[in-house]
Design a protein around this motif. Structure first.
Motif, PDB file in Angstrom:
ATOM      1  N   GLN A  79     -12.273  32.355   4.886  1.00 20.14           N
ATOM      2  CA  GLN A  79     -12.326  31.045   5.517  1.00 20.14           C
ATOM      3  C   GLN A  79     -12.618  31.188   7.008  1.00 20.14           C
ATOM      4  O   GLN A  79     -12.257  32.173   7.640  1.00 20.14           O
ATOM      5  CB  GLN A  79     -10.994  30.313   5.327  1.00 20.14           C
ATOM      6  N   SER A 124     -20.270  27.808   5.473  1.00 22.84           N
ATOM      7  CA  SER A 124     -20.733  26.461   5.112  1.00 22.84           C
ATOM      8  C   SER A 124     -21.699  25.915   6.162  1.00 22.84           C
ATOM      9  O   SER A 124     -22.720  25.298   5.826  1.00 22.84           O
ATOM     10  CB  SER A 124     -19.534  25.522   4.953  1.00 22.84           C
ATOM     11  N   LEU A 161     -22.447  20.022   3.752  1.00 19.77           N
ATOM     12  CA  LEU A 161     -21.222  20.639   3.246  1.00 19.77           C
ATOM     13  C   LEU A 161     -20.146  20.578   4.318  1.00 19.77           C
ATOM     14  O   LEU A 161     -20.433  20.744   5.503  1.00 19.77           O
ATOM     15  CB  LEU A 161     -21.480  22.105   2.859  1.00 19.77           C
ATOM     16  N   PRO A 162     -18.885  20.364   3.944  1.00 21.70           N
ATOM     17  CA  PRO A 162     -17.811  20.310   4.939  1.00 21.70           C
ATOM     18  C   PRO A 162     -17.625  21.667   5.603  1.00 21.70           C
ATOM     19  O   PRO A 162     -17.512  22.686   4.918  1.00 21.70           O
ATOM     20  CB  PRO A 162     -16.581  19.932   4.109  1.00 21.70           C
ATOM     21  N   ALA A 205     -13.269  22.829   6.300  1.00 25.83           N
ATOM     22  CA  ALA A 205     -12.331  23.040   5.200  1.00 25.83           C
ATOM     23  C   ALA A 205     -13.003  23.922   4.159  1.00 25.83           C
ATOM     24  O   ALA A 205     -14.218  23.868   3.959  1.00 25.83           O
ATOM     25  CB  ALA A 205     -11.920  21.715   4.564  1.00 25.83           C
ATOM     26  N   ASP A 206     -12.185  24.740   3.483  1.00 24.69           N
ATOM     27  CA  ASP A 206     -12.739  25.665   2.511  1.00 24.69           C
ATOM     28  C   ASP A 206     -13.139  24.934   1.234  1.00 24.69           C
ATOM     29  O   ASP A 206     -12.650  23.852   0.932  1.00 24.69           O
ATOM     30  CB  ASP A 206     -11.701  26.743   2.192  1.00 24.69           C
ATOM     31  N   VAL A 207     -14.023  25.586   0.474  1.00 23.82           N
ATOM     32  CA  VAL A 207     -14.378  25.076  -0.843  1.00 23.82           C
ATOM     33  C   VAL A 207     -13.119  25.040  -1.697  1.00 23.82           C
ATOM     34  O   VAL A 207     -12.279  25.929  -1.640  1.00 23.82           O
ATOM     35  CB  VAL A 207     -15.443  25.974  -1.503  1.00 23.82           C
ATOM     36  N   PRO A 231     -17.353  16.157   0.169  1.00 26.84           N
ATOM     37  CA  PRO A 231     -16.081  16.766   0.598  1.00 26.84           C
ATOM     38  C   PRO A 231     -14.878  16.304  -0.217  1.00 26.84           C
ATOM     39  O   PRO A 231     -13.928  17.061  -0.398  1.00 26.84           O
ATOM     40  CB  PRO A 231     -15.970  16.333   2.066  1.00 26.84           C
ATOM     41  N   SER A 248     -13.867  20.097  -1.438  1.00 25.28           N
ATOM     42  CA  SER A 248     -13.240  20.829  -0.348  1.00 25.28           C
ATOM     43  C   SER A 248     -11.730  20.657  -0.370  1.00 25.28           C
ATOM     44  O   SER A 248     -11.204  19.694  -0.940  1.00 25.28           O
ATOM     45  CB  SER A 248     -13.783  20.373   1.009  1.00 25.28           C
ATOM     46  N   ARG A 287      -9.913  19.775   1.938  1.00 21.54           N
ATOM     47  CA  ARG A 287      -9.463  18.616   2.710  1.00 21.54           C
ATOM     48  C   ARG A 287      -9.669  17.321   1.926  1.00 21.54           C
ATOM     49  O   ARG A 287      -9.271  16.252   2.362  1.00 21.54           O
ATOM     50  CB  ARG A 287     -10.225  18.530   4.029  1.00 21.54           C
ATOM     51  N   ARG A 319     -10.806  15.835  -6.819  1.00 23.25           N
ATOM     52  CA  ARG A 319     -11.240  17.214  -7.057  1.00 23.25           C
ATOM     53  C   ARG A 319     -10.554  17.846  -8.271  1.00 23.25           C
ATOM     54  O   ARG A 319     -10.817  19.002  -8.596  1.00 23.25           O
ATOM     55  CB  ARG A 319     -11.002  18.063  -5.818  1.00 23.25           C
ATOM     56  N   PRO A 378     -15.500  29.603  -2.871  1.00 20.75           N
ATOM     57  CA  PRO A 378     -14.241  29.565  -2.121  1.00 20.75           C
ATOM     58  C   PRO A 378     -14.068  30.825  -1.290  1.00 20.75           C
ATOM     59  O   PRO A 378     -14.641  31.876  -1.583  1.00 20.75           O
ATOM     60  CB  PRO A 378     -13.178  29.493  -3.225  1.00 20.75           C
TER      61      PRO A 378
END
Length: 643
Positions: free
Chosen positions: A56, A61, A74-75, A78-80, A117, A121, A123, A129, A153
């Motif tokens: 991360q 991204s 892509l966000p 924040a991580d995938v 997102p 993501s 977030r 999700r 991720p």
């Protein structure tokens, strides 16, 4: 008509794979022939899959956004999401489709690009999700012609499930872009361990050093990263020389310094009509060098995929050599050759017997896994419960209590969802560590566990007693009547917010959709005071912990039985193979001299063919490695600061 490419190593690879496949068939080993056929199954896929991985905050991204020309796609903060990846491929227009695992298959749902997102993501919205496996994004960018970029991720060792998902994605990868940041710490141990796993699956690897625009010492950091990688690879090969063929290419992989910031600045200058300045910034960004590598992967995908086929072929040849050596020993005029070969088999059988004994001992140790579940559940539930008790102590007025209780259903749903998801992860981590060690001790591969974080124990009938008066007990519904709410922070001017911090942290885990409690009781009969709420709270969480523990103990038992059954199957299969070889060896050695001579000659011929094919395989692997290293190769320009 033969093209220049077909006359090169790829054409020789295809002929080589066919020869090994044919040899396996002639030896009566159709099982090995199928292994090789499966390895070549993706050969005709005309889309090159490039996995983009890294820890991360390493800039992957933003790098992808820059490559495809959409800075906000892509966000980047924040991580995938866990168990999810994003696919970027070429299409006529910008679209996004979510793929969900329903348990009976994948379901596709179109979504707006702006909502990506929310679904993909950490977030994003936990409900949206839930069960998302991937988000497939199409856009019309020539860079993606014949390419599919896969954003995965983070591979941070402490991120829930992330590393496993990314490693799994490498099974379909033709190349790997591994990102490191010039503004962050050097490559860490868990990143190096991930790279070692990746090198076993992917031969085409490129290191991308991001965020170099604001770093004055990016060159020294890159050198330190390379030194750490070199030390890691050297030590790993020293410990296991057999890993040299897969790990050594990591030391030859290119390093490309890039700056998404400079590339974005170049795009802005171009829109302003300042083409010369835009070209200069673009050149300094390093993106052109990276794009050349990507295009090289697309154009040379067969070279990248060839390494996998060669590895499978060499494995098949090694297995075929064992049978051929048995035939040579059985046909020998020297009885000592058969005796020596039988002694080797007896030694292997004896070692197998020791493994069986270790399997029994390990199974006894595995039984304690279930007992540890209760401790994990108790600790996590206590972590959830304590902030609620603290919040209850702040409720001084009846209107505060009334307002507090009005929000209870959603609150307890989210709290227990979060607790369940985190508890399942804790239990899965414990089980994987224990069962992996058990499997390794028996010479088996890593275990695969499938935890269902989307299913909670059925708590719909759980109730506790609360006092309406000292002598008049009544049933109380905990969802509506007792448990506190996470969202109370707004109602109480932020008082509860500070106390409920741990719960907000736990909400990063996937949420579940099914209602945890179904029954609702009337509020009129309940005496709402701190003592009643606090007592009912403790009773309720005790019941919840018990139900969770029982459910998880069943899940762990299922995993344990599955792994132990796999171990039994493997040991049984191995014993049958050894006993069959021993019986065939004894039978062959008792044949006539003419038959034994024929068997010996056949074995020697096969060994000669296997040795020749093995040498060719190693030569092909080196040739393909050289071809992969040359894909898109060009000197990298050093990015300069934005001005």
């Amino acid at each position: 008509m033969t093209t220049p490419e077909q006359a090169g190593p790829v054409a020789r690879l295809l002929r080589y794979a066919n020869e090994v496949h044919g040899l396996a068939g002639r030896c009566g080993r159709q099982d090995l022939a199928e292994v090789l056929a499966a390895s070549a199954a993706r050969w005709k896929d005309e889309c090159t899959d490039i996995v983009v991985a890294g820890a991360q905050k390493r800039g992957k991204s933003r790098l992808l956004n820059t490559l495809v020309g959409h800075p906000d796609l892509l966000p980047v903060d924040a991580d995938v999401a866990t168990n999810c990846f994003l696919s970027l491929r070429r299409g006529p227009r910008l679209t996004a489709v979510v793929h969900r695992n329903t348990g009976t298959g994948l379901v596709e749902t179109p979504i707006t690009v702006e909502s990506i997102p929310d679904y993909a993501s950490m977030r994003g919205d936990a409900g949206k999700r839930r069960d998302v496996v991937s988000v497939d994004i199409t856009l019309d960018n020539p860079l993606l012609d014949g390419l599919r970029l896969l954003d995965t991720p983070g591979v941070d060792s402490l991120t829930v499930g992330h590393r496993q998902v990314t490693v799994a994605m490498l099974q379909r990868a033709d190349a790997l872009l591994f990102t490191l940041s010039a503004q962050d710490q050097p490559v860490l141990r868990h990143e190096l361990e991930f790279l070692a796993e990746a090198a076993e699956r992917v031969q085409a690897i490129v290191f991308v050093l991001t965020k170099v625009e604001d770093s004055t010492n990016w060159r020294s950091l890159q050198e330190e990263n390379q030194a750490r990688l070199r030390t890691f690879v050297t030590e790993a090969i020293a410990a296991d020389p057999g890993r040299a063929a897969t790990l050594s290419p990591l030391l030859r992989a290119p390093w490309i310094p890039v700056s998404s910031k400079l590339a974005e600045a170049a795009a802005a200058k171009r829109r302003e009509g300042r083409a010369e300045r835009a070209d200069a910034l673009r050149a300094r960004s390093g993106m052109d060098v990276l794009e050349r590598h990507l295009r090289g992967f697309a154009e040379g995908r067969e070279s990248a995929r060839g390494a996998t086929v060669v590895s499978a072929a060499l494995s098949v040849l090694n297995a075929l050599a064992t049978g051929a050596q048995d035939d040579v020993a059985a046909g020998s005029d020297d009885a000592g050759d058969v005796t020596a070969r039988l002694a080797e088999l007896d030694a292997e059988l004896a070692a197998l017997g020791e493994l069986v004994a270790r399997r029994r001992a390990g199974a006894v140790a595995n039984t304690f896994l279930g007992r540890e579940v209760g401790g994990i559940v108790a600790a996590r539930v206590a972590e959830i419960r304590q902030p609620y008790e603290n919040a209850i102590a702040t409720l001084k007025k009846q209107e505060q209590i009334d307002r507090y209780m009005a929000e209870l259903p959603e609150s307890v749903q989210r709290s227990l969802e979060a607790a369940w998801s985190q508890i399942v992860f804790d239990v899965e981590k414990l089980a994987r560590t224990t069962l992996d060690a058990f499997a390794r001790d028996l010479g088996l591969g890593p275990v695969e566990l499938s935890a269902d974080r989307s299913g909670m124990p059925n708590l719909s009938q759980v109730q506790v007693k609360g006092d309406q008066a000292a002598d008049a007990p009544v049933d109380v519904d905990m969802v509506r009547d007792v448990l506190p709410s996470i969202s109370m922070a707004a109602s109480f001017g932020g008082l509860a917010a500070a106390m409920l911090g741990p719960i907000g942290f736990l909400l990063v885990a996937p949420a579940i959709g099914a209602s945890i409690f179904l029954g609702r009781r009337s509020l009129e009969k309940v005496q709402r005071n701190q003592a009643a709420i606090r007592g009912a709270l403790r009773d309720q969480f005790s019941v919840v912990a018990r139900e969770m523990t029982l459910d998880l103990e069943r899940m762990v038992a299922t995993w344990r039985v599955g792994v132990e059954q796999a171990a039994d199957d493997s040991l049984t299969r191995r014993r049958k193979e050894l006993e069959s070889r021993r019986a065939e060896l004894k039978s062959a050695s008792a044949r006539s001299a003419a038959d034994r001579q024929k068997s010996r000659q056949s074995g020697q011929d096969r060994i000669s063919a296997i040795n020749t094919l093995t040498r060719r395989g190693h030569a092909l692997r080196e040739e393909l490695a050289t071809a992969v290293a040359a894909l898109g190769a060009a000197p990298a320009a050093a990015p300069a600061p934005v001005s």
